[in-house]
Scaffold this motif. Structure first.
Motif, PDB file in Angstrom:
ATOM      1  N   PRO A   1     -13.078   9.671   1.342  1.00 25.41           N
ATOM      2  CA  PRO A   1     -12.081   9.280   2.337  1.00 25.41           C
ATOM      3  C   PRO A   1     -10.658   9.743   1.968  1.00 25.41           C
ATOM      4  N   LEU A   2     -10.303   9.736   0.660  1.00 28.35           N
ATOM      5  CA  LEU A   2      -8.962  10.193   0.288  1.00 28.35           C
ATOM      6  C   LEU A   2      -8.816  11.696   0.488  1.00 28.35           C
ATOM      7  N   ALA A   3      -9.861  12.449   0.183  1.00 29.88           N
ATOM      8  CA  ALA A   3      -9.817  13.890   0.395  1.00 29.88           C
ATOM      9  C   ALA A   3      -9.671  14.197   1.882  1.00 29.88           C
ATOM     10  N   LEU A   4     -10.272  13.398   2.730  1.00 30.73           N
ATOM     11  CA  LEU A   4     -10.153  13.573   4.172  1.00 30.73           C
ATOM     12  C   LEU A   4      -8.696  13.371   4.612  1.00 30.73           C
ATOM     13  N   ALA A   5      -8.047  12.364   4.067  1.00 29.49           N
ATOM     14  CA  ALA A   5      -6.637  12.126   4.387  1.00 29.49           C
ATOM     15  C   ALA A   5      -5.775  13.302   3.943  1.00 29.49           C
ATOM     16  N   ARG A   6      -6.085  13.841   2.776  1.00 27.00           N
ATOM     17  CA  ARG A   6      -5.285  14.941   2.210  1.00 27.00           C
ATOM     18  C   ARG A   6      -5.532  16.253   2.943  1.00 27.00           C
ATOM     19  N   ARG A   7      -6.787  16.519   3.286  1.00 25.16           N
ATOM     20  CA  ARG A   7      -7.133  17.828   3.844  1.00 25.16           C
ATOM     21  C   ARG A   7      -7.129  17.892   5.362  1.00 25.16           C
ATOM     22  N   VAL A   8      -7.316  16.757   6.044  1.00 27.61           N
ATOM     23  CA  VAL A   8      -7.426  16.784   7.501  1.00 27.61           C
ATOM     24  C   VAL A   8      -6.326  15.950   8.167  1.00 27.61           C
ATOM     25  N   TRP A   9      -6.262  14.665   7.814  1.00 28.23           N
ATOM     26  CA  TRP A   9      -5.348  13.754   8.506  1.00 28.23           C
ATOM     27  C   TRP A   9      -3.890  14.182   8.350  1.00 28.23           C
ATOM     28  N   ALA A  10      -3.429  14.396   7.119  1.00 26.11           N
ATOM     29  CA  ALA A  10      -2.012  14.727   6.898  1.00 26.11           C
ATOM     30  C   ALA A  10      -1.629  16.066   7.539  1.00 26.11           C
ATOM     31  N   PRO A  11      -2.363  17.155   7.299  1.00 28.20           N
ATOM     32  CA  PRO A  11      -1.984  18.407   7.959  1.00 28.20           C
ATOM     33  C   PRO A  11      -2.055  18.312   9.489  1.00 28.20           C
ATOM     34  N   GLY A  12      -3.063  17.589  10.000  1.00 28.99           N
ATOM     35  CA  GLY A  12      -3.187  17.432  11.448  1.00 28.99           C
ATOM     36  C   GLY A  12      -2.023  16.669  12.044  1.00 28.99           C
ATOM     37  N   LEU A  13      -1.598  15.610  11.383  1.00 27.91           N
ATOM     38  CA  LEU A  13      -0.471  14.828  11.884  1.00 27.91           C
ATOM     39  C   LEU A  13       0.827  15.626  11.804  1.00 27.91           C
ATOM     40  N   CYS A  14       0.977  16.443  10.779  1.00 24.68           N
ATOM     41  CA  CYS A  14       2.166  17.304  10.685  1.00 24.68           C
ATOM     42  C   CYS A  14       2.204  18.301  11.847  1.00 24.68           C
ATOM     43  N   ARG A  15       1.058  18.893  12.159  1.00 26.66           N
ATOM     44  CA  ARG A  15       1.003  19.824  13.300  1.00 26.66           C
ATOM     45  C   ARG A  15       1.295  19.092  14.605  1.00 26.66           C
ATOM     46  N   PHE A  16       0.713  17.910  14.778  1.00 23.86           N
ATOM     47  CA  PHE A  16       0.929  17.116  15.984  1.00 23.86           C
ATOM     48  C   PHE A  16       2.407  16.771  16.160  1.00 23.86           C
ATOM     49  N   ALA A  17       3.070  16.438  15.069  1.00 23.87           N
ATOM     50  CA  ALA A  17       4.485  16.050  15.116  1.00 23.87           C
ATOM     51  C   ALA A  17       5.416  17.259  15.187  1.00 23.87           C
ATOM     52  N   LEU A  72      -5.570   0.896  10.056  1.00 26.60           N
ATOM     53  CA  LEU A  72      -4.812   1.439   8.919  1.00 26.60           C
ATOM     54  C   LEU A  72      -5.004   0.561   7.693  1.00 26.60           C
ATOM     55  N   GLY A  73      -4.808  -0.720   7.849  1.00 27.51           N
ATOM     56  CA  GLY A  73      -4.961  -1.645   6.727  1.00 27.51           C
ATOM     57  C   GLY A  73      -6.378  -1.661   6.181  1.00 27.51           C
ATOM     58  N   TRP A  74      -7.345  -1.576   7.082  1.00 21.70           N
ATOM     59  CA  TRP A  74      -8.739  -1.560   6.649  1.00 21.70           C
ATOM     60  C   TRP A  74      -9.029  -0.302   5.845  1.00 21.70           C
ATOM     61  N   TYR A  75      -8.510   0.831   6.334  1.00 25.56           N
ATOM     62  CA  TYR A  75      -8.694   2.100   5.621  1.00 25.56           C
ATOM     63  C   TYR A  75      -8.039   2.019   4.240  1.00 25.56           C
ATOM     64  N   MET A  76      -6.827   1.491   4.201  1.00 27.61           N
ATOM     65  CA  MET A  76      -6.109   1.388   2.938  1.00 27.61           C
ATOM     66  C   MET A  76      -6.879   0.512   1.952  1.00 27.61           C
ATOM     67  N   TRP A  77      -7.379  -0.608   2.417  1.00 25.12           N
ATOM     68  CA  TRP A  77      -8.143  -1.505   1.556  1.00 25.12           C
ATOM     69  C   TRP A  77      -9.411  -0.813   1.063  1.00 25.12           C
ATOM     70  N   ALA A  78     -10.129  -0.123   1.961  1.00 24.84           N
ATOM     71  CA  ALA A  78     -11.397   0.515   1.613  1.00 24.84           C
ATOM     72  C   ALA A  78     -11.215   1.662   0.615  1.00 24.84           C
ATOM     73  N   THR A  79     -10.041   2.305   0.619  1.00 26.37           N
ATOM     74  CA  THR A  79      -9.822   3.441  -0.273  1.00 26.37           C
ATOM     75  C   THR A  79      -9.093   3.060  -1.558  1.00 26.37           C
ATOM     76  N   GLY A  80      -8.892   1.767  -1.786  1.00 25.11           N
ATOM     77  CA  GLY A  80      -8.343   1.319  -3.061  1.00 25.11           C
ATOM     78  C   GLY A  80      -6.837   1.362  -3.182  1.00 25.11           C
ATOM     79  N   MET A  81      -6.131   1.300  -2.061  1.00 20.96           N
ATOM     80  CA  MET A  81      -4.671   1.237  -2.146  1.00 20.96           C
ATOM     81  C   MET A  81      -4.287  -0.106  -2.770  1.00 20.96           C
ATOM     82  N   ILE A  82      -3.115  -0.163  -3.364  1.00 22.37           N
ATOM     83  CA  ILE A  82      -2.664  -1.368  -4.058  1.00 22.37           C
ATOM     84  C   ILE A  82      -1.605  -2.049  -3.188  1.00 22.37           C
ATOM     85  N   PHE A  83      -1.844  -3.295  -2.852  1.00 24.17           N
ATOM     86  CA  PHE A  83      -0.922  -4.045  -2.006  1.00 24.17           C
ATOM     87  C   PHE A  83      -0.083  -4.984  -2.873  1.00 24.17           C
TER      88      PHE A  83
END
Length: 189
Positions: A1-17, A72-83
Protein backbone atom coordinates in the motif's frame (compact mmCIF):
# COMPACT_ATOMS: atom_id res chain seq x y z
CA UNK A 1 0.00 0.00 0.00
CA UNK A 2 2.85 2.48 0.70
CA UNK A 3 4.47 1.76 -2.66
CA UNK A 4 1.10 2.43 -4.29
CA UNK A 5 0.94 5.85 -2.62
CA UNK A 6 4.49 6.63 -3.76
CA UNK A 7 4.21 5.34 -7.32
CA UNK A 8 0.57 6.00 -8.26
CA UNK A 9 -1.36 8.21 -5.84
CA UNK A 10 1.20 11.02 -5.38
CA UNK A 11 2.21 11.40 -9.05
CA UNK A 12 -1.45 11.15 -10.11
CA UNK A 13 -2.55 13.83 -7.67
CA UNK A 14 0.29 16.10 -8.81
CA UNK A 15 -0.85 15.73 -12.43
CA UNK A 16 -4.48 16.31 -11.43
CA UNK A 17 -3.53 19.49 -9.55
CA UNK A 18 -1.32 20.67 -12.44
CA UNK A 19 1.51 20.86 -9.91
CA UNK A 20 5.00 20.95 -11.34
CA UNK A 21 7.22 19.33 -8.71
CA UNK A 22 10.95 19.87 -9.19
CA UNK A 23 13.22 17.88 -6.92
CA UNK A 24 16.86 18.91 -6.84
CA UNK A 25 19.37 16.08 -7.36
CA UNK A 26 19.39 13.68 -4.43
CA UNK A 27 22.42 13.42 -2.16
CA UNK A 28 24.29 10.13 -1.99
CA UNK A 29 22.07 8.25 0.47
CA UNK A 30 21.82 4.52 1.19
CA UNK A 31 18.07 4.17 0.56
CA UNK A 32 18.03 0.67 2.08
CA UNK A 33 18.54 2.14 5.58
CA UNK A 34 15.89 3.74 7.82
CA UNK A 35 15.93 7.50 8.40
CA UNK A 36 13.95 10.22 10.08
CA UNK A 37 13.03 12.65 7.30
CA UNK A 38 12.38 16.15 8.70
CA UNK A 39 10.38 18.40 6.35
CA UNK A 40 8.97 21.89 6.73
CA UNK A 41 5.16 22.00 6.64
CA UNK A 42 3.19 24.53 4.59
CA UNK A 43 0.16 22.60 3.35
CA UNK A 44 -1.64 19.26 3.29
CA UNK A 45 -0.10 18.95 -0.19
CA UNK A 46 3.29 18.43 1.53
CA UNK A 47 2.25 14.81 2.12
CA UNK A 48 1.71 14.28 -1.60
CA UNK A 49 5.07 15.85 -2.39
CA UNK A 50 6.84 13.75 0.25
CA UNK A 51 5.40 10.50 -1.10
CA UNK A 52 6.30 11.51 -4.64
CA UNK A 53 9.86 12.71 -4.05
CA UNK A 54 11.33 10.46 -1.35
CA UNK A 55 12.44 7.28 -3.14
CA UNK A 56 11.59 5.09 -0.18
CA UNK A 57 8.35 3.88 1.41
CA UNK A 58 7.72 6.18 4.36
CA UNK A 59 5.41 6.38 7.30
CA UNK A 60 4.67 9.73 8.82
CA UNK A 61 3.66 11.23 12.10
CA UNK A 62 0.21 12.82 11.90
CA UNK A 63 -2.18 14.55 14.25
CA UNK A 64 -4.48 12.17 16.09
CA UNK A 65 -7.71 13.65 14.68
CA UNK A 66 -6.82 12.42 11.15
CA UNK A 67 -7.23 8.86 12.41
CA UNK A 68 -11.01 9.38 12.38
CA UNK A 69 -11.24 10.80 8.84
CA UNK A 70 -13.18 8.32 6.68
CA UNK A 71 -11.06 6.47 4.12
CA UNK A 72 -7.90 8.60 4.61
CA UNK A 73 -7.70 7.81 8.31
CA UNK A 74 -8.41 4.15 7.70
CA UNK A 75 -5.67 4.00 5.07
CA UNK A 76 -3.24 5.76 7.39
CA UNK A 77 -4.02 3.38 10.24
CA UNK A 78 -3.74 0.30 7.98
CA UNK A 79 -0.34 1.37 6.63
CA UNK A 80 1.21 2.02 10.05
CA UNK A 81 1.21 5.80 10.23
CA UNK A 82 1.90 7.17 13.71
CA UNK A 83 -0.80 9.34 15.26
CA UNK A 84 0.09 11.90 17.94
CA UNK A 85 -2.41 13.50 20.30
CA UNK A 86 -0.60 16.71 21.21
CA UNK A 87 -3.18 17.56 23.87
CA UNK A 88 -2.25 14.45 25.89
CA UNK A 89 1.43 14.45 26.85
CA UNK A 90 1.55 10.78 27.93
CA UNK A 91 -0.16 9.65 24.75
CA UNK A 92 2.18 11.81 22.64
CA UNK A 93 5.23 10.28 24.32
CA UNK A 94 3.87 6.77 23.67
CA UNK A 95 3.24 7.66 20.00
CA UNK A 96 6.84 8.83 19.63
CA UNK A 97 8.02 5.59 21.27
CA UNK A 98 5.90 3.77 18.66
CA UNK A 99 7.69 5.74 15.93
CA UNK A 100 11.00 4.61 17.40
CA UNK A 101 9.86 0.97 17.27
CA UNK A 102 8.93 1.37 13.58
CA UNK A 103 12.37 2.82 12.84
CA UNK A 104 14.24 0.09 14.71
CA UNK A 105 12.21 -2.44 12.67
CA UNK A 106 13.60 -0.82 9.49
CA UNK A 107 10.94 1.77 8.57
CA UNK A 108 11.67 5.37 7.68
CA UNK A 109 9.53 8.07 9.26
CA UNK A 110 8.61 11.51 7.94
CA UNK A 111 8.14 14.18 10.61
CA UNK A 112 7.18 17.81 10.50
CA UNK A 113 9.36 19.26 13.29
CA UNK A 114 7.23 22.41 13.42
CA UNK A 115 4.38 20.24 14.70
CA UNK A 116 1.77 21.90 12.49
CA UNK A 117 1.44 23.73 9.20
CA UNK A 118 2.87 27.21 8.97
CA UNK A 119 0.14 29.76 8.28
CA UNK A 120 2.55 32.43 6.98
CA UNK A 121 4.96 30.19 4.98
CA UNK A 122 7.78 30.84 7.46
CA UNK A 123 9.40 27.98 9.35
CA UNK A 124 8.08 27.82 12.90
CA UNK A 125 10.07 26.75 16.00
CA UNK A 126 10.78 23.03 16.10
CA UNK A 127 9.26 20.60 18.60
CA UNK A 128 11.76 18.37 20.39
CA UNK A 129 10.01 15.01 19.94
CA UNK A 130 11.21 14.14 16.42
CA UNK A 131 14.82 14.71 17.42
CA UNK A 132 14.47 12.57 20.53
CA UNK A 133 13.05 9.77 18.34
CA UNK A 134 16.03 9.97 15.95
CA UNK A 135 18.50 9.99 18.85
CA UNK A 136 16.87 7.04 20.61
CA UNK A 137 16.61 5.03 17.37
CA UNK A 138 20.19 5.96 16.42
CA UNK A 139 19.29 6.85 12.83
CA UNK A 140 20.32 9.89 10.77
CA UNK A 141 17.97 12.80 10.20
CA UNK A 142 17.54 13.84 6.59
CA UNK A 143 16.37 17.47 6.26
CA UNK A 144 13.96 18.24 3.44
CA UNK A 145 12.96 21.73 2.34
CA UNK A 146 9.79 22.24 0.33
CA UNK A 147 8.59 25.50 -1.21
CA UNK A 148 5.40 26.21 -3.12
CA UNK A 149 2.90 23.75 -1.64
CA UNK A 150 1.02 26.51 0.21
CA UNK A 151 0.14 28.05 -3.16
CA UNK A 152 -1.28 24.77 -4.42
CA UNK A 153 -3.37 24.09 -1.32
CA UNK A 154 -3.40 27.05 1.08
CA UNK A 155 -4.36 26.44 4.72
CA UNK A 156 -8.12 26.08 4.96
CA UNK A 157 -8.59 25.43 1.23
CA UNK A 158 -10.39 22.34 0.00
CA UNK A 159 -9.46 22.74 -3.67
CA UNK A 160 -6.14 22.44 -5.46
CA UNK A 161 -4.58 25.19 -7.57
CA UNK A 162 -1.94 24.82 -10.29
CA UNK A 163 1.55 25.76 -9.19
CA UNK A 164 5.21 24.96 -8.90
CA UNK A 165 6.92 23.16 -6.02
CA UNK A 166 10.65 22.91 -5.31
CA UNK A 167 12.06 20.17 -3.10
CA UNK A 168 15.58 19.87 -1.73
CA UNK A 169 16.63 16.72 0.12
CA UNK A 170 19.64 17.45 2.30
CA UNK A 171 22.57 15.33 3.41
CA UNK A 172 21.84 12.96 6.31
CA UNK A 173 22.81 14.32 9.73
CA UNK A 174 24.24 11.43 11.77
CA UNK A 175 23.04 10.76 15.30
CA UNK A 176 25.43 7.89 16.12
CA UNK A 177 27.24 8.57 19.37
CA UNK A 178 24.90 11.43 20.35
CA UNK A 179 22.82 11.43 23.53
CA UNK A 180 19.70 13.22 24.72
CA UNK A 181 22.01 16.01 25.92
CA UNK A 182 22.83 16.71 22.25
CA UNK A 183 19.18 17.24 21.27
CA UNK A 184 19.25 21.03 21.03
CA UNK A 185 22.46 21.01 19.02
CA UNK A 186 20.93 18.45 16.67
CA UNK A 187 17.82 20.64 16.28
CA UNK A 188 19.96 23.64 15.29
CA UNK A 189 21.88 21.57 12.73
Amino acid sequence: PLALARRVWAPGLCRFALAEVRREPLPDIDWSRPYVFAMNHQSFFDIVVAFGTIPQNIRFVAKHSLKFTPFLGWYMWATGMIFVDRSDRESAIESLADAGRHIRAGASILVYPEGTRSRDRHIQPFKKGPFVVALEAGVPIVPIAVKGTAGIMPPGAVTLRPGSVRVKVGEPIPTAGLTAADRDTLMRR
